[in-house]
Design an enzyme around this catalytic site. Structure first.
Site, PDB file in Angstrom:
ATOM      1  N   ARG A   1       7.297 -19.419  12.389  1.00  9.20           N
ATOM      2  CA  ARG A   1       8.737 -19.194  12.283  1.00  9.20           C
ATOM      3  C   ARG A   1       9.233 -18.137  13.269  1.00  9.20           C
ATOM      4  O   ARG A   1      10.408 -18.075  13.564  1.00  9.20           O
ATOM      5  CB  ARG A   1       9.083 -18.710  10.879  1.00  9.20           C
ATOM      6  CG  ARG A   1       8.749 -19.679   9.779  1.00  9.20           C
ATOM      7  CD  ARG A   1       8.629 -18.957   8.447  1.00  9.20           C
ATOM      8  NE  ARG A   1       9.841 -18.275   8.047  1.00  9.20           N
ATOM      9  CZ  ARG A   1      10.745 -18.758   7.219  1.00  9.20           C
ATOM     10  NH1 ARG A   1      10.581 -19.948   6.708  1.00  9.20           N
ATOM     11  NH2 ARG A   1      11.811 -18.072   6.893  1.00  9.20           N
TER      12      ARG A   1
ATOM     13  N   ARG B   1      10.215 -14.324  22.957  1.00  4.03           N
ATOM     14  CA  ARG B   1      11.058 -14.610  24.124  1.00  4.03           C
ATOM     15  C   ARG B   1      10.839 -13.591  25.230  1.00  4.03           C
ATOM     16  O   ARG B   1      10.668 -12.416  24.945  1.00  4.03           O
ATOM     17  CB  ARG B   1      12.536 -14.509  23.744  1.00  4.03           C
ATOM     18  CG  ARG B   1      12.962 -15.489  22.738  1.00  4.03           C
ATOM     19  CD  ARG B   1      14.488 -15.520  22.664  1.00  4.03           C
ATOM     20  NE  ARG B   1      14.826 -16.240  21.462  1.00  4.03           N
ATOM     21  CZ  ARG B   1      15.353 -15.677  20.393  1.00  4.03           C
ATOM     22  NH1 ARG B   1      15.651 -14.402  20.398  1.00  4.03           N
ATOM     23  NH2 ARG B   1      15.603 -16.399  19.329  1.00  4.03           N
TER      24      ARG B   1
ATOM     25  N   ARG C   1       4.431 -15.893  -4.644  1.00  5.13           N
ATOM     26  CA  ARG C   1       4.656 -14.461  -4.464  1.00  5.13           C
ATOM     27  C   ARG C   1       5.978 -14.146  -5.131  1.00  5.13           C
ATOM     28  O   ARG C   1       6.949 -14.922  -5.066  1.00  5.13           O
ATOM     29  CB  ARG C   1       4.757 -14.095  -2.982  1.00  5.13           C
ATOM     30  CG  ARG C   1       3.453 -13.995  -2.289  1.00  5.13           C
ATOM     31  CD  ARG C   1       2.483 -13.021  -2.905  1.00  5.13           C
ATOM     32  NE  ARG C   1       2.632 -11.656  -2.401  1.00  5.13           N
ATOM     33  CZ  ARG C   1       1.971 -10.633  -2.899  1.00  5.13           C
ATOM     34  NH1 ARG C   1       1.157 -10.799  -3.940  1.00  5.13           N
ATOM     35  NH2 ARG C   1       2.110  -9.430  -2.386  1.00  5.13           N
TER      36      ARG C   1
ATOM     37  N   ARG D   1      10.967  -4.537   3.466  1.00  7.79           N
ATOM     38  CA  ARG D   1      12.214  -4.356   4.219  1.00  7.79           C
ATOM     39  C   ARG D   1      13.284  -3.695   3.367  1.00  7.79           C
ATOM     40  O   ARG D   1      13.218  -3.698   2.140  1.00  7.79           O
ATOM     41  CB  ARG D   1      12.714  -5.675   4.793  1.00  7.79           C
ATOM     42  CG  ARG D   1      12.793  -6.805   3.806  1.00  7.79           C
ATOM     43  CD  ARG D   1      13.045  -8.140   4.523  1.00  7.79           C
ATOM     44  NE  ARG D   1      12.854  -9.255   3.621  1.00  7.79           N
ATOM     45  CZ  ARG D   1      12.744 -10.523   3.992  1.00  7.79           C
ATOM     46  NH1 ARG D   1      12.810 -10.864   5.247  1.00  7.79           N
ATOM     47  NH2 ARG D   1      12.563 -11.469   3.108  1.00  7.79           N
TER      48      ARG D   1
ATOM     49  N   GLU E   1      12.761  -4.043  -0.760  1.00  3.96           N
ATOM     50  CA  GLU E   1      12.092  -5.264  -1.225  1.00  3.96           C
ATOM     51  C   GLU E   1      10.586  -5.030  -1.314  1.00  3.96           C
ATOM     52  O   GLU E   1       9.936  -4.767  -0.301  1.00  3.96           O
ATOM     53  CB  GLU E   1      12.409  -6.363  -0.209  1.00  3.96           C
ATOM     54  CG  GLU E   1      12.365  -7.749  -0.774  1.00  3.96           C
ATOM     55  CD  GLU E   1      12.918  -8.767   0.234  1.00  3.96           C
ATOM     56  OE1 GLU E   1      14.110  -8.675   0.602  1.00  3.96           O
ATOM     57  OE2 GLU E   1      12.139  -9.643   0.642  1.00  3.96           O
TER      58      GLU E   1
ATOM     59  N   TYR F   1       7.864 -23.972   1.335  1.00  6.80           N
ATOM     60  CA  TYR F   1       8.574 -22.802   1.843  1.00  6.80           C
ATOM     61  C   TYR F   1       9.801 -23.258   2.643  1.00  6.80           C
ATOM     62  O   TYR F   1       9.856 -23.189   3.851  1.00  6.80           O
ATOM     63  CB  TYR F   1       7.593 -22.022   2.728  1.00  6.80           C
ATOM     64  CG  TYR F   1       8.011 -20.660   3.226  1.00  6.80           C
ATOM     65  CD1 TYR F   1       9.198 -20.056   2.842  1.00  6.80           C
ATOM     66  CD2 TYR F   1       7.189 -19.967   4.104  1.00  6.80           C
ATOM     67  CE1 TYR F   1       9.547 -18.807   3.319  1.00  6.80           C
ATOM     68  CE2 TYR F   1       7.522 -18.712   4.581  1.00  6.80           C
ATOM     69  CZ  TYR F   1       8.709 -18.146   4.195  1.00  6.80           C
ATOM     70  OH  TYR F   1       9.048 -16.916   4.686  1.00  6.80           O
TER      71      TYR F   1
ATOM     72  N   ASP G   1      13.737 -23.325   3.922  1.00  8.55           N
ATOM     73  CA  ASP G   1      14.907 -22.490   4.182  1.00  8.55           C
ATOM     74  C   ASP G   1      16.126 -23.188   3.585  1.00  8.55           C
ATOM     75  O   ASP G   1      16.072 -24.375   3.268  1.00  8.55           O
ATOM     76  CB  ASP G   1      15.121 -22.339   5.692  1.00  8.55           C
ATOM     77  CG  ASP G   1      14.157 -21.352   6.308  1.00  8.55           C
ATOM     78  OD1 ASP G   1      13.628 -20.501   5.573  1.00  8.55           O
ATOM     79  OD2 ASP G   1      13.934 -21.433   7.526  1.00  8.55           O
TER      80      ASP G   1
HETATM   81  N1  UDP Z   1       6.659 -11.321   9.716  1.00  7.33           N
HETATM   82  C1  UDP Z   1       5.935 -10.265  10.226  1.00  7.33           C
HETATM   83  N2  UDP Z   1       6.599  -9.121  10.591  1.00  7.33           N
HETATM   84  C2  UDP Z   1       7.942  -9.002  10.486  1.00  7.33           C
HETATM   85  C3  UDP Z   1       8.682 -10.105   9.983  1.00  7.33           C
HETATM   86  C4  UDP Z   1       8.009 -11.248   9.597  1.00  7.33           C
HETATM   87  O1  UDP Z   1       4.726 -10.329  10.333  1.00  7.33           O
HETATM   88  O2  UDP Z   1       8.492  -7.940  10.827  1.00  7.33           O
HETATM   89  C5  UDP Z   1       5.917 -12.549   9.320  1.00  7.33           C
HETATM   90  C6  UDP Z   1       5.429 -12.495   7.876  1.00  7.33           C
HETATM   91  O3  UDP Z   1       4.180 -13.140   7.815  1.00  7.33           O
HETATM   92  C7  UDP Z   1       6.488 -13.281   7.140  1.00  7.33           C
HETATM   93  C8  UDP Z   1       6.844 -14.365   8.153  1.00  7.33           C
HETATM   94  O4  UDP Z   1       6.756 -13.686   9.404  1.00  7.33           O
HETATM   95  O5  UDP Z   1       5.989 -13.822   5.947  1.00  7.33           O
HETATM   96  C9  UDP Z   1       8.226 -14.945   7.981  1.00  7.33           C
HETATM   97  O6  UDP Z   1       9.164 -13.892   7.869  1.00  7.33           O
HETATM   98  P1  UDP Z   1      10.721 -14.095   7.640  1.00  7.33           P
HETATM   99  O7  UDP Z   1      11.325 -12.739   7.500  1.00  7.33           O
HETATM  100  O8  UDP Z   1      11.227 -14.949   8.748  1.00  7.33           O
HETATM  101  O9  UDP Z   1      10.784 -14.947   6.317  1.00  7.33           O
HETATM  102  P2  UDP Z   1      11.478 -14.699   4.884  1.00  7.33           P
HETATM  103  O10 UDP Z   1      10.586 -13.778   4.130  1.00  7.33           O
HETATM  104  O11 UDP Z   1      12.821 -14.102   5.161  1.00  7.33           O
HETATM  105  O12 UDP Z   1      11.509 -16.070   4.295  1.00  7.33           O
END
Ligand code: UDP
Length: 369
Positions: free
Chosen positions: A172, A176, A249, A280, A300, A348, A350
């Protein structure tokens, strides 16, 4: 004669989109939800003018114009662009991985040099086809980035070592070689103006909804009142965990209302170090460019799911996917029950995928009806 054509179990996005489609097709629907409110995890609470994403940040994004037009037909979306900040040991970096991040980390501003450095690390890893998340991450961004931004965060988030997690989770994250902090590659993104509840209210317009109503308290009764059931809860719960519980989770949210107008200057700040217990901090007002005198922030904390807790993320590793397949086989035996959404499909998803899936599924079901 049954009172309803469809009983929709769960007033989350999937259930609401399905109920809307069925009602539009002239079907009589009833939506039930065990919570005190509709909207599932996209529900927002109004805290003195600030829409608080009670169940974690939700940012709508999609490449599909059809899905975008559909949600926009209920509510206008603002121009919010997700650009999270990563905090690692007190230093701040831009996400997703882009030239800003590489410059902040290595002091290199030349994309060619960054590419060479990344390629050298990726080559040195010797990874060809990644078999787990750790390998996938290193193959994508090399070892430095993996250690600083991915390893700690991911192991907190999923409660497992990265080499025991499936690679797809990390796919995901974009990488870039331009100075572009937009987290998503999608053509469309934003937050509903006035919050997600406007979208939910629009979808549920003129549809009866019974809240604080648990399907499992009286399955026989609920089956007796509708010709078909759309079930959006956990699939293992539906089958009374007969093969054992699937793994999820969960999350714990710690919310603070602060009498200051700005706490962190950004809606999302990720704490990527393993030793910081939360993943976060969300500052909700920034999703809607709020100017209130106060602010609301949410820490969180990921945690292991146990029965009775809210399941947030399916853990789609091999063991759980195999177990899910067993439950999926039972689905086929259930006549007149449609299973859909993140929990019933153990996927999973979106938000945009949920909307699209519910629209496709409702079309198929309604065409047969
Ligand atoms: N991830 C990471 N570091 C970050 C943000 C995301 O390693 O700073 C990884 C982590 O494995 C996470 C996945 O990317 O489960 C997807 O994160 P995202 O925030 O896109 O998904 P959400 O939890 O919002 O569904």
């Amino acid at each position: 004669m049954k009172e309803y054509d469809f009983l929709i179990v769960g007033a989350g996005l999937y259930g609401c989109v399905f109920a809307h489609a069925a009602t539009k097709a002239g079907k009589k629907c009833l939506v039930i939800d065990k919570r005190k409110h509709a909207g599932g995890n996209v529900y927002c609470r109004d805290e003195n003018g600030i829409n608080v994403h009670q169940y974690g940040a939700h940012i709508f994004h999609t490449n599909d114009e059809n899905t975008w037009n559909f949600v926009n037909s209920f509510v206008e979306f603002n121009r919010y662009t997700n650009s999270p900040i990563a905090n690692y040991k007190g230093k701040l970096y831009n996400l997703p991985f882009n030239m800003n991040t590489f410059y902040q980390l290595w002091g290199i501003s030349d994309p060619q040099l960054v590419k060479e450095k990344l390629d050298a690390q990726i080559k040195a890893s010797g990874i060809d086809v990644p078999t787990n998340l750790e390998e996938q991450a290193i193959k994508l961004v090399g070892n430095d980035m993996y250690e600083i931004f991915i390893k700690g965060y991911t192991e907190k988030q999923w409660g497992k070592p990265c080499n025991e997690l499936p690679p797809f989770i990390i796919k995901r994250l974009p990488v870039r070689l331009t100075f572009d902090n937009n987290y998503f590659n999608d053509k469309f993104q934003g937050i509903p103006i006035g919050g997600y509840n406007v979208l939910i209210d629009g979808l549920l317009k003129d549809i009866p909804v019974k809240l604080e109503t648990d399907f499992f308290n009286d399955i026989t009764y609920f089956k007796s009142i509708a010709k078909k059931i759309v079930y959006t809860g956990p699939i293992d719960a539906f089958f009374d965990y007969k093969f054992g519980a699937l793994e999820y989770r969960s999350l714990r949210f710690e919310e603070k209302i602060l009498e200051i107008d700005n706490f962190q200057g950004n809606a999302v700040v990720n704490y990527t170090e393993n030793k910081v217990p939360y993943t976060r901090i969300i500052e909700h007002k920034h999703f809607e460019f709020g100017f209130q005198k106060h602010t609301v922030v949410t820490y969180e904390y990921p945690l292991a799911w146990q029965k009775g807790m809210e399941p947030f993320y399916p853990v789609n590793d091999v063991v759980n996917n195999t177990l899910f397949k067993k439950y999926e086989a039972l689905k086929e035996l259930e006549e007149n029950i449609i299973f859909g959404g993140r929990l019933a499909e153990y996927k999973y998803y979106d938000m945009h995928q949920i909307v699209a899936a519910a629209r496709v599924q409702s079309k198929i079901v309604l065409a047969k009806d």
